[in-house]
Design a protein around this motif. Structure first.
Motif, PDB file in Angstrom:
ATOM      1  N   LEU A   1      -8.283   3.958   6.066  1.00  7.54           N
ATOM      2  CA  LEU A   1      -8.297   2.571   5.603  1.00  7.54           C
ATOM      3  C   LEU A   1      -9.382   2.350   4.556  1.00  7.54           C
ATOM      4  CD1 LEU A   1      -7.750   0.698   8.988  1.00  7.54           C
ATOM      5  CD2 LEU A   1      -6.155   0.842   7.085  1.00  7.54           C
ATOM      6  N   GLY A   2     -10.572   2.882   4.823  1.00  8.56           N
ATOM      7  CA  GLY A   2     -11.682   2.683   3.898  1.00  8.56           C
ATOM      8  C   GLY A   2     -11.439   3.306   2.534  1.00  8.56           C
ATOM      9  N   PHE A   3     -11.013   4.561   2.514  1.00  9.12           N
ATOM     10  CA  PHE A   3     -10.807   5.245   1.233  1.00  9.12           C
ATOM     11  C   PHE A   3      -9.596   4.707   0.475  1.00  9.12           C
ATOM     12  CE2 PHE A   3     -13.359   8.677   3.317  1.00  9.12           C
ATOM     13  CZ  PHE A   3     -14.420   8.639   2.413  1.00  9.12           C
ATOM     14  N   SER A   4      -8.547   4.314   1.193  1.00 17.65           N
ATOM     15  CA  SER A   4      -7.384   3.745   0.499  1.00 17.65           C
ATOM     16  C   SER A   4      -7.724   2.400  -0.128  1.00 17.65           C
ATOM     17  CB  SER A   4      -6.210   3.596   1.467  1.00 17.65           C
ATOM     18  OG  SER A   4      -6.534   2.721   2.529  1.00 17.65           O
ATOM     19  N   GLU A   5      -8.603   1.640   0.534  1.00 15.80           N
ATOM     20  CA  GLU A   5      -9.037   0.367  -0.046  1.00 15.80           C
ATOM     21  C   GLU A   5      -9.869   0.604  -1.312  1.00 15.80           C
ATOM     22  OE1 GLU A   5     -11.286  -3.781   1.300  1.00 15.80           O
ATOM     23  OE2 GLU A   5     -10.823  -2.236   2.775  1.00 15.80           O
ATOM     24  N   ILE A   6     -10.715   1.639  -1.287  1.00 15.73           N
ATOM     25  CA  ILE A   6     -11.507   1.989  -2.482  1.00 15.73           C
ATOM     26  C   ILE A   6     -10.581   2.366  -3.634  1.00 15.73           C
ATOM     27  CG2 ILE A   6     -13.065   3.726  -3.446  1.00 15.73           C
ATOM     28  CD1 ILE A   6     -14.507   3.742  -0.744  1.00 15.73           C
ATOM     29  N   LEU A   7      -9.543   3.174  -3.330  1.00 15.51           N
ATOM     30  CA  LEU A   7      -8.601   3.584  -4.371  1.00 15.51           C
ATOM     31  C   LEU A   7      -7.819   2.385  -4.910  1.00 15.51           C
ATOM     32  CD1 LEU A   7      -7.202   6.873  -2.773  1.00 15.51           C
ATOM     33  CD2 LEU A   7      -8.741   6.693  -4.739  1.00 15.51           C
ATOM     34  N   ALA A   8      -7.341   1.518  -3.997  1.00 15.30           N
ATOM     35  CA  ALA A   8      -6.536   0.377  -4.423  1.00 15.30           C
ATOM     36  C   ALA A   8      -7.329  -0.577  -5.311  1.00 15.30           C
ATOM     37  CB  ALA A   8      -5.992  -0.365  -3.203  1.00 15.30           C
ATOM     38  N   SER A   9      -8.630  -0.711  -5.020  1.00 15.00           N
ATOM     39  CA  SER A   9      -9.471  -1.611  -5.826  1.00 15.00           C
ATOM     40  C   SER A   9     -10.047  -0.936  -7.062  1.00 15.00           C
ATOM     41  CB  SER A   9     -10.620  -2.154  -4.965  1.00 15.00           C
ATOM     42  OG  SER A   9     -11.460  -1.095  -4.519  1.00 15.00           O
ATOM     43  N   GLU A  10      -9.788   0.372  -7.226  1.00 20.20           N
ATOM     44  CA  GLU A  10     -10.290   1.142  -8.371  1.00 20.20           C
ATOM     45  C   GLU A  10     -11.803   0.964  -8.529  1.00 20.20           C
ATOM     46  OE1 GLU A  10      -6.523   1.462 -11.371  1.00 20.20           O
ATOM     47  OE2 GLU A  10      -7.678  -0.415 -11.467  1.00 20.20           O
TER      48      GLU A  10
END
Length: 267
Positions: free
Chosen positions: A62-71
């Protein structure tokens, strides 16, 4: 109900038919009583392992996917990458919710919840129901109407009761028509308090109501239901109400909406 297949329990379950044929049932039951504390501890250990081993990697996803989604550290390039990262995050949240629900059901079944019953005012509990539900209500253009309850005190655990009401409201949102109204009202008498959560959905047949309190059940067939979820919310509500010294009732009919009734002792 969800059952934990612990080796000791499995061995006893397999041994019971043979013991009955040999008239050794009392001895088997004595063995079960003696091993009950060990079996209970195995259950708690299982819950701790499941909680840690599943939640920890999910939180990382969840944490890393949120970082990727927010660029956060720069553009990803094609827009599809951002979309895929959001799908990963959304799917991870659904899976984490399912894990939390299964663990919660298991803890309720083993009596491992730390509820503390005390006299609580019902008004602030009901007033806080909008918290955390604004986005879900707005997305479906739903109206939540909480009727005043007066100065009523109930014997309960505020955290447990808030959990039940939140689960029931999420269920009501899922099965309400767009633009509909969800109503929460309370009645009291005979030493008990009744809190009623009603939605204007399609409703279900009365014969199906007992089935809805079982885990992984929903009102419609699996291929036709429109609401997401594993069907654990009502089971959690039912078990929590029992742990609080009350009970959960359901009422509905096709085309007449759906109501959940929480019965708790008054203080």
């Amino acid at each position: 109900m969800v059952k934990l297949e612990i080796p000791e329990l499995k061995a006893l379950r397999l041994a019971m038919p043979q013991a009955v044929r040999r008239d050794e049932t009392p001895a088997v039951l004595d063995g079960l009583v003696e091993r009950a504390p060990m079996i209970e501890e195995h259950g708690r250990s299982f819950l701790r392992v499941v909680s840690h081993e599943l939640r920890t990697p999910l939180n990382s996803i969840l944490g890393f996917s949120e970082i990727l989604a927010s660029e956060l550290y720069g553009p990803l390039g094609a827009d599809q990458y951002r979309e895929y990262a959001e799908i990963i995050r959304s799917s991870g949240e659904k899976l984490l919710k399912l894990v939390n629900q299964v663990v919660e059901i298991a803890r309720l079944q083993t009596g491992d919840m730390d509820f503390e019953l005390r006299s609580e005012s019902l008004t602030p509990i009901l007033e806080d129901l909008h918290e955390g539900l604004h986005e879900m209500l707005a997305a479906r253009r739903l109206r939540l109407c909480v009727e005043p309850c007066g100065n009523l005190d109930v014997l309960t655990d505020s955290r447990g009761l808030h959990s039940v009401l939140t689960n029931l409201l999420q269920n009501a949102i899922a099965f309400s028509p767009d633009g509909g109204t969800i109503t929460v009202r309370s009645e009291h008498g005979g030493g008990q308090l009744e809190i009623i959560v009603t939605n204007e959905g399609e409703g279900v047949d009365q014969d199906d109501l007992p089935r809805l309190l079982r885990p992984f059940e929903q009102g419609g067939a699996a291929l036709t239901r429109h609401a997401e979820g594993a069907g654990l919310g009502l089971s959690i509500c039912d078990l929590t109400c029992r742990a609080l010294g009350g009970r959960l009732g359901l009422s509905s009919a096709p085309g007449q909406g759906f109501s959940a009734h929480i019965f708790l002792p008054t203080a």
